[in-house]
Design a protein around this motif. Structure first.
Motif, PDB file in Angstrom:
ATOM      1  N   GLU A  46       0.825  -1.206   0.000  1.00  0.00           N
ATOM      2  CA  GLU A  46       0.000   0.000   0.000  1.00  0.00           C
ATOM      3  C   GLU A  46       0.866   1.265   0.000  1.00  0.00           C
ATOM      4  OE1 GLU A  46      -2.672  -0.139   3.245  1.00  0.00           O
ATOM      5  OE2 GLU A  46      -3.733  -1.933   2.551  1.00  0.00           O
ATOM      6  N   ARG A  47       1.931   1.239   0.774  1.00  0.00           N
ATOM      7  CA  ARG A  47       2.810   2.410   0.844  1.00  0.00           C
ATOM      8  C   ARG A  47       3.513   2.665  -0.488  1.00  0.00           C
ATOM      9  NH1 ARG A  47       5.601   0.729   6.625  1.00  0.00           N
ATOM     10  NH2 ARG A  47       3.976   1.555   8.006  1.00  0.00           N
ATOM     11  N   VAL A  48       3.967   1.601  -1.128  1.00  0.00           N
ATOM     12  CA  VAL A  48       4.707   1.756  -2.384  1.00  0.00           C
ATOM     13  C   VAL A  48       3.781   2.189  -3.517  1.00  0.00           C
ATOM     14  CG1 VAL A  48       6.083   0.545  -4.126  1.00  0.00           C
ATOM     15  CG2 VAL A  48       6.510   0.140  -1.695  1.00  0.00           C
ATOM     16  N   THR A  49       2.582   1.616  -3.573  1.00  0.00           N
ATOM     17  CA  THR A  49       1.649   1.978  -4.650  1.00  0.00           C
ATOM     18  C   THR A  49       1.100   3.393  -4.486  1.00  0.00           C
ATOM     19  OG1 THR A  49      -0.120   0.854  -3.424  1.00  0.00           O
ATOM     20  CG2 THR A  49       0.940  -0.380  -5.198  1.00  0.00           C
ATOM     21  N   ALA A  50       1.308   3.997  -3.323  1.00  0.00           N
ATOM     22  CA  ALA A  50       0.891   5.384  -3.128  1.00  0.00           C
ATOM     23  C   ALA A  50       1.827   6.355  -3.834  1.00  0.00           C
ATOM     24  CB  ALA A  50       0.825   5.710  -1.640  1.00  0.00           C
ATOM     25  N   LEU A  51       2.987   5.871  -4.280  1.00  0.00           N
ATOM     26  CA  LEU A  51       3.921   6.714  -5.018  1.00  0.00           C
ATOM     27  C   LEU A  51       3.365   7.003  -6.416  1.00  0.00           C
ATOM     28  CD1 LEU A  51       7.272   4.929  -4.069  1.00  0.00           C
ATOM     29  CD2 LEU A  51       6.401   7.087  -3.142  1.00  0.00           C
ATOM     30  N   GLY A  52       3.556   8.213  -6.893  1.00  0.00           N
ATOM     31  CA  GLY A  52       2.986   8.610  -8.183  1.00  0.00           C
ATOM     32  C   GLY A  52       3.454   7.763  -9.349  1.00  0.00           C
ATOM     33  N   TRP A  53       4.706   7.345  -9.345  1.00  0.00           N
ATOM     34  CA  TRP A  53       5.243   6.566 -10.460  1.00  0.00           C
ATOM     35  C   TRP A  53       4.727   5.140 -10.495  1.00  0.00           C
ATOM     36  CZ3 TRP A  53       7.215   7.968 -14.799  1.00  0.00           C
ATOM     37  CH2 TRP A  53       7.952   9.139 -14.920  1.00  0.00           C
TER      38      TRP A  53
END
Length: 299
Positions: free
Chosen positions: A137-144
């Motif tokens: 969840e934290r990583v997929t919150a990144l725009g890229w």
């Protein structure tokens, strides 16, 4: 000479039919038995093989299902899982299963260090106790990041596999310039100078309609290459700003037809090279042209 009475005659008549009836029944029974035996001898027993196989598979499947459910419902599986969990935790507490490396794969534009920081897992932490769903969840919150898969490679590697968003266009709105993908999702505002070659769209609501517009413009790639920016007007239609300063007003509906009309007009008259400010294509039956220097406005 014996005397034959009427009584004896009636008795004889009564018995005879019964004897004939019994004989007839025995003959029918004998014939029926012979018919059954003949049918059994001529029957192709191979026709029953698929049925017997199906019955056998059904019985075995039912047995395995019942047996598996009984085993799962029992305390055997639960105790084994608890024991395995305890062993993992014990190993983690002793320092045998701790994060030694956070590996980021699948990236092109995303900085691996940014992904590691977003994951929120430190080197030296228990790899067993790491919450993989939370990390994802934290990583997929990144725009890229379009999507991410998180996994463990024991004893000490945490793997972050990402699928990035593809740069599609630059969006200018509210004094800010952002990079977006084809769905209109914002990617980043940082380091976007390297994407200056992408189409520029302007205005509220532009990202969610840009994909459809750019697909239409690509039908005339040479003409599209001369478009400097596409401006969304009232979140309902587009104006195209060309590199030489001419504005082309597209209709709310029938954008593809209007674009083809402009392409034909340019081939026939080189209108985009003339001294005009605005070419209005909003009406289907006519094209309005405003000469340069005329300050009248329209929307």
């Amino acid at each position: 000479m014996p005397t034959i009475s009427l009584k004896n005659i009636r008795a004889t008549e009564a018995v005879a039919p019964r004897k004939d009836g019994v004989t007839r029944k025995r003959m029918i029974k004998k014939v029926s038995t012979l018919s059954v035996l003949e049918w059994l001898r001529n029957f192709d027993w191979r026709r029953l093989v698929p049925v017997l196989k199906w019955c056998l598979v059904s019985v075995l499947s039912a047995g395995l299902a019942v047996g598996g459910w009984s085993l799962w419902s029992s305390d055997v599986v639960s105790s084994r899982l608890s024991s395995l969990d305890a062993r993992f935790n014990a190993a983690a507490d002793k320092g045998d299963l701790r994060v030694g490396l956070i590996e980021v794969t699948g990236h092109r534009y995303l900085s691996p260090e940014v992904a590691r920081v977003a994951a929120g897992v430190e080197v030296g932490e228990s790899i067993v106790r790491a919450d993989l769903d939370l990390v994802r969840e934290r990583v997929t919150a990144l725009g890229w990041v379009r999507e991410a898969t998180i996994s463990r490679q024991l004893p000490g590697t945490l793997v972050i596999k990402v699928r990035e968003r593809a740069p599609f266009a630059l969006w200018q709105f509210g004094g800010r310039l952002r990079l977006i993908d084809e769905t209109g999702a914002e990617i980043t505002e940082v380091g976007i100078g390297r994407f200056a070659h992408l189409p520029l769209i302007v205005g509220a609501g532009a990202p969610h309609h840009a994909d459809r517009l750019l697909q239409v413009l690509e039908r005339e790639p040479v003409l599209a290459g001369r478009v400097q920016a596409a401006v969304r007007i009232g979140n309902r239609r587009w104006d195209l700003h060309f590199e030489n300063g001419i504005d082309v007003r597209l209709p709310e509906d029938g954008v593809g037809d209007a674009w083809q009309r402009l392409a034909a007009l340019e081939r026939d008259t080189k209108i985009l090279s003339r001294n005009v400010d605005v070419i209005d294509l909003r009406l289907k039956d006519r094209i309005a042209v405003r000469p340069a220097g005329d300050d009248k406005q329209g929307s």
